[in-house]
Design a protein around this motif. Structure first.
Motif, PDB file in Angstrom:
ATOM      1  N   ALA A 118     -26.190 -26.240  38.280  1.00  0.00           N
ATOM      2  CA  ALA A 118     -25.287 -25.171  38.693  1.00  0.00           C
ATOM      3  C   ALA A 118     -25.442 -24.857  40.171  1.00  0.00           C
ATOM      4  O   ALA A 118     -24.451 -24.697  40.903  1.00  0.00           O
ATOM      5  N   ILE A 119     -26.670 -24.784  40.625  1.00  0.00           N
ATOM      6  CA  ILE A 119     -26.920 -24.511  42.051  1.00  0.00           C
ATOM      7  C   ILE A 119     -26.363 -25.622  42.925  1.00  0.00           C
ATOM      8  O   ILE A 119     -25.731 -25.374  43.963  1.00  0.00           O
ATOM      9  N   LEU A 120     -26.549 -26.864  42.496  1.00  0.00           N
ATOM     10  CA  LEU A 120     -26.087 -27.999  43.295  1.00  0.00           C
ATOM     11  C   LEU A 120     -24.567 -28.112  43.294  1.00  0.00           C
ATOM     12  O   LEU A 120     -23.969 -28.483  44.309  1.00  0.00           O
ATOM     13  N   THR A 121     -23.930 -27.808  42.165  1.00  0.00           N
ATOM     14  CA  THR A 121     -22.466 -27.825  42.156  1.00  0.00           C
ATOM     15  C   THR A 121     -21.902 -26.688  43.007  1.00  0.00           C
ATOM     16  O   THR A 121     -20.887 -26.867  43.687  1.00  0.00           O
ATOM     17  N   LEU A 122     -22.566 -25.546  42.980  1.00  0.00           N
ATOM     18  CA  LEU A 122     -22.134 -24.437  43.825  1.00  0.00           C
ATOM     19  C   LEU A 122     -22.207 -24.824  45.298  1.00  0.00           C
ATOM     20  O   LEU A 122     -21.245 -24.639  46.057  1.00  0.00           O
ATOM     21  N   ILE A 123     -23.346 -25.361  45.709  1.00  0.00           N
ATOM     22  CA  ILE A 123     -23.518 -25.759  47.113  1.00  0.00           C
ATOM     23  C   ILE A 123     -22.526 -26.856  47.485  1.00  0.00           C
ATOM     24  O   ILE A 123     -21.936 -26.841  48.573  1.00  0.00           O
ATOM     25  N   GLY A 124     -22.333 -27.811  46.566  1.00  0.00           N
ATOM     26  CA  GLY A 124     -21.411 -28.910  46.828  1.00  0.00           C
ATOM     27  C   GLY A 124     -19.993 -28.422  47.063  1.00  0.00           C
ATOM     28  O   GLY A 124     -19.301 -28.887  47.971  1.00  0.00           O
ATOM     29  N   ASP A 125     -19.533 -27.466  46.246  1.00  0.00           N
ATOM     30  CA  ASP A 125     -18.172 -26.959  46.400  1.00  0.00           C
ATOM     31  C   ASP A 125     -18.030 -26.138  47.668  1.00  0.00           C
ATOM     32  O   ASP A 125     -17.004 -26.211  48.352  1.00  0.00           O
ATOM     33  N   VAL A 126     -19.046 -25.357  47.989  1.00  0.00           N
ATOM     34  CA  VAL A 126     -19.001 -24.562  49.224  1.00  0.00           C
ATOM     35  C   VAL A 126     -18.937 -25.481  50.446  1.00  0.00           C
ATOM     36  O   VAL A 126     -18.151 -25.242  51.383  1.00  0.00           O
ATOM     37  N   ILE A 127     -19.741 -26.530  50.454  1.00  0.00           N
ATOM     38  CA  ILE A 127     -19.700 -27.491  51.559  1.00  0.00           C
ATOM     39  C   ILE A 127     -18.328 -28.144  51.648  1.00  0.00           C
ATOM     40  O   ILE A 127     -17.778 -28.325  52.744  1.00  0.00           O
ATOM     41  N   CYS A 128     -17.780 -28.512  50.495  1.00  0.00           N
ATOM     42  CA  CYS A 128     -16.466 -29.147  50.479  1.00  0.00           C
ATOM     43  C   CYS A 128     -15.403 -28.223  51.068  1.00  0.00           C
ATOM     44  O   CYS A 128     -14.571 -28.648  51.889  1.00  0.00           O
ATOM     45  N   GLN A 129     -15.420 -26.959  50.674  1.00  0.00           N
ATOM     46  CA  GLN A 129     -14.412 -26.022  51.170  1.00  0.00           C
ATOM     47  C   GLN A 129     -14.552 -25.762  52.667  1.00  0.00           C
ATOM     48  O   GLN A 129     -13.555 -25.737  53.401  1.00  0.00           O
ATOM     49  N   LEU A 130     -15.794 -25.580  53.127  1.00  0.00           N
ATOM     50  CA  LEU A 130     -16.004 -25.195  54.515  1.00  0.00           C
ATOM     51  C   LEU A 130     -15.939 -26.372  55.485  1.00  0.00           C
ATOM     52  O   LEU A 130     -15.427 -26.235  56.604  1.00  0.00           O
ATOM     53  N   VAL A 131     -16.451 -27.530  55.053  1.00  0.00           N
ATOM     54  CA  VAL A 131     -16.563 -28.670  55.965  1.00  0.00           C
ATOM     55  C   VAL A 131     -15.374 -29.616  55.848  1.00  0.00           C
ATOM     56  O   VAL A 131     -14.826 -30.062  56.865  1.00  0.00           O
ATOM     57  N   ILE A 132     -14.969 -29.939  54.608  1.00  0.00           N
ATOM     58  CA  ILE A 132     -13.893 -30.910  54.421  1.00  0.00           C
ATOM     59  C   ILE A 132     -12.528 -30.226  54.401  1.00  0.00           C
ATOM     60  O   ILE A 132     -11.625 -30.576  55.160  1.00  0.00           O
ATOM     61  N   ASP A 133     -12.363 -29.239  53.529  1.00  0.00           N
ATOM     62  CA  ASP A 133     -11.081 -28.539  53.448  1.00  0.00           C
ATOM     63  C   ASP A 133     -10.875 -27.573  54.616  1.00  0.00           C
ATOM     64  O   ASP A 133      -9.739 -27.265  54.977  1.00  0.00           O
ATOM     65  N   GLN A 134     -11.989 -27.078  55.163  1.00  0.00           N
ATOM     66  CA  GLN A 134     -11.969 -26.157  56.306  1.00  0.00           C
ATOM     67  C   GLN A 134     -11.067 -24.945  56.043  1.00  0.00           C
ATOM     68  O   GLN A 134     -10.176 -24.615  56.824  1.00  0.00           O
ATOM     69  N   VAL A 135     -11.317 -24.319  54.904  1.00  0.00           N
ATOM     70  CA  VAL A 135     -10.539 -23.141  54.542  1.00  0.00           C
ATOM     71  C   VAL A 135     -11.008 -21.934  55.356  1.00  0.00           C
ATOM     72  O   VAL A 135     -12.182 -21.857  55.747  1.00  0.00           O
ATOM     73  N   PRO A 136     -10.116 -20.994  55.637  1.00  0.00           N
ATOM     74  CA  PRO A 136     -10.528 -19.803  56.402  1.00  0.00           C
ATOM     75  C   PRO A 136     -11.478 -18.901  55.626  1.00  0.00           C
ATOM     76  O   PRO A 136     -12.334 -18.230  56.201  1.00  0.00           O
ATOM     77  N   CYS A 137     -11.331 -18.879  54.295  1.00  0.00           N
ATOM     78  CA  CYS A 137     -12.257 -18.118  53.450  1.00  0.00           C
ATOM     79  C   CYS A 137     -12.418 -18.848  52.119  1.00  0.00           C
ATOM     80  O   CYS A 137     -11.514 -19.562  51.677  1.00  0.00           O
ATOM     81  N   LEU A 138     -13.560 -18.654  51.515  1.00  0.00           N
ATOM     82  CA  LEU A 138     -13.881 -19.380  50.292  1.00  0.00           C
ATOM     83  C   LEU A 138     -13.004 -18.926  49.133  1.00  0.00           C
ATOM     84  O   LEU A 138     -12.701 -17.736  48.987  1.00  0.00           O
ATOM     85  N   ASP A 139     -12.609 -19.907  48.305  1.00  0.00           N
ATOM     86  CA  ASP A 139     -11.938 -19.617  47.044  1.00  0.00           C
ATOM     87  C   ASP A 139     -13.037 -19.397  46.005  1.00  0.00           C
ATOM     88  O   ASP A 139     -13.593 -20.341  45.446  1.00  0.00           O
ATOM     89  N   LEU A 140     -13.352 -18.128  45.757  1.00  0.00           N
ATOM     90  CA  LEU A 140     -14.482 -17.804  44.891  1.00  0.00           C
ATOM     91  C   LEU A 140     -14.231 -18.199  43.438  1.00  0.00           C
ATOM     92  O   LEU A 140     -15.168 -18.582  42.732  1.00  0.00           O
ATOM     93  N   LYS A 141     -12.986 -18.113  42.992  1.00  0.00           N
ATOM     94  CA  LYS A 141     -12.691 -18.526  41.622  1.00  0.00           C
ATOM     95  C   LYS A 141     -12.930 -20.025  41.451  1.00  0.00           C
ATOM     96  O   LYS A 141     -13.520 -20.457  40.453  1.00  0.00           O
TER      97      LYS A 141
END
Length: 271
Positions: A118-141
């Protein structure tokens, strides 16, 4: 995974690793510390059922008895729940994050692996959103659902799969590792990736898009999985004891979770 060697030698050669596992207080030079343990010894490996935690190696913050329960005499015969021992360091226990994690892993293997995933999937998705997708804010859902699948699906499934695989493949050495690799990567992984993508789309409220998502992303995800995991898993099955295979895989899975998150949330192209 079948262990055929009669003796296992564990060697610590780096001062950083030596300090990390709490094995002493020497900081200035590399220390070589080798211990040889018979394969049939109770301390040979962690056991999922009774929680034996390398007690003779002192990798656990608490020594445990052979039946997996804490003793109370605090001496150096593998018992004691925190009392002072009689070792050469004045009876002080060597604490470290690693030993604490191994202790919990032995007592609660499914829960700890689920939480780790769970921790690793959380970190993986956060990295994907911030680094690859470069979203202005995280999609928490999105992050919550991705993490939820890591907790309830990925960790427990991998635990029981590796456990079953270690009993299914009885060939020793490289042949056993190769057979485990074939079953894991060419039988289990393609099906599991399909299940994961389908479950994620359903949880996100898009069950009608499951088939289009699989048609677009399933094969490329499986191909990316093979490119990353095949060389690693061969080494994992060949050299890592079964009870540590999920832990070792979680190190690489951080990279994989970034890739999987990108694939899972990639927009479906309209035909």
């Amino acid at each position: 995974m079948t262990m055929t060697a009669n003796l296992v030698a564990l060697t610590r050669t780096t001062p950083f690793l030596y300090r990390f596992v709490g094995a002493g207080s020497c900081f200035g030079k590399p220390i070589r510390h080798s211990i040889t343990i018979p394969a049939h010894s109770p301390s040979y490996a962690l056991n999922f059922c009774n929680g034996i935690v390398f007690r003779q190696l002192r990798l656990s913050p608490k020594a445990v008895s052979d039946d997996g329960f804490n003793g109370g005499d605090g001496n150096n015969h593998g018992r004691g729940g925190g009392g002072k021992g009689d070792d050469s360091n004045g009876g002080e226990h060597n604490w470290s994050f690693l030993s604490w994690y191994l202790d919990l892993l032995a007592k609660y293997p499914v829960l700890i692996k689920a939480l780790t995933s769970a921790i690793l999937t959380l970190i993986g998705d956060v990295i994907c959103q911030l680094v690859i997708d470069q979203v202005p804010c995280l999609d928490l859902k999105r992050t919550f659902l991705f993490t939820l699948l890591g907790l309830v699906l990925v960790g427990p499934t991998l635990h029981f799969w590796y456990l079953y695989l270690s009993k299914l493949v009885m060939f020793p050495g490289a042949s056993g590792a190769f057979m485990s690799l074939l079953l894991d990567q060419f039988l289990f992984s393609p099906m599991f990736i399909g299940v994961f993508l389908s479950a994620l789309m359903t949880l996100e409220g898009r069950p009608s898009q499951v088939i289009p998502k699989l048609q677009q992303e399933w094969f490329s995800s499986v191909l990316a999985n093979w490119q990353l995991w095949v060389p690693f898993q061969f080494l994992n099955f060949r050299f890592v004891p079964q009870q540590f295979q999920v832990l070792a895989a979680n190190v690489i899975s951080l990279v994989w979770n970034v890739i999987l998150s990108f694939k899972a949330h990639k927009e479906i192209l309209q035909k």
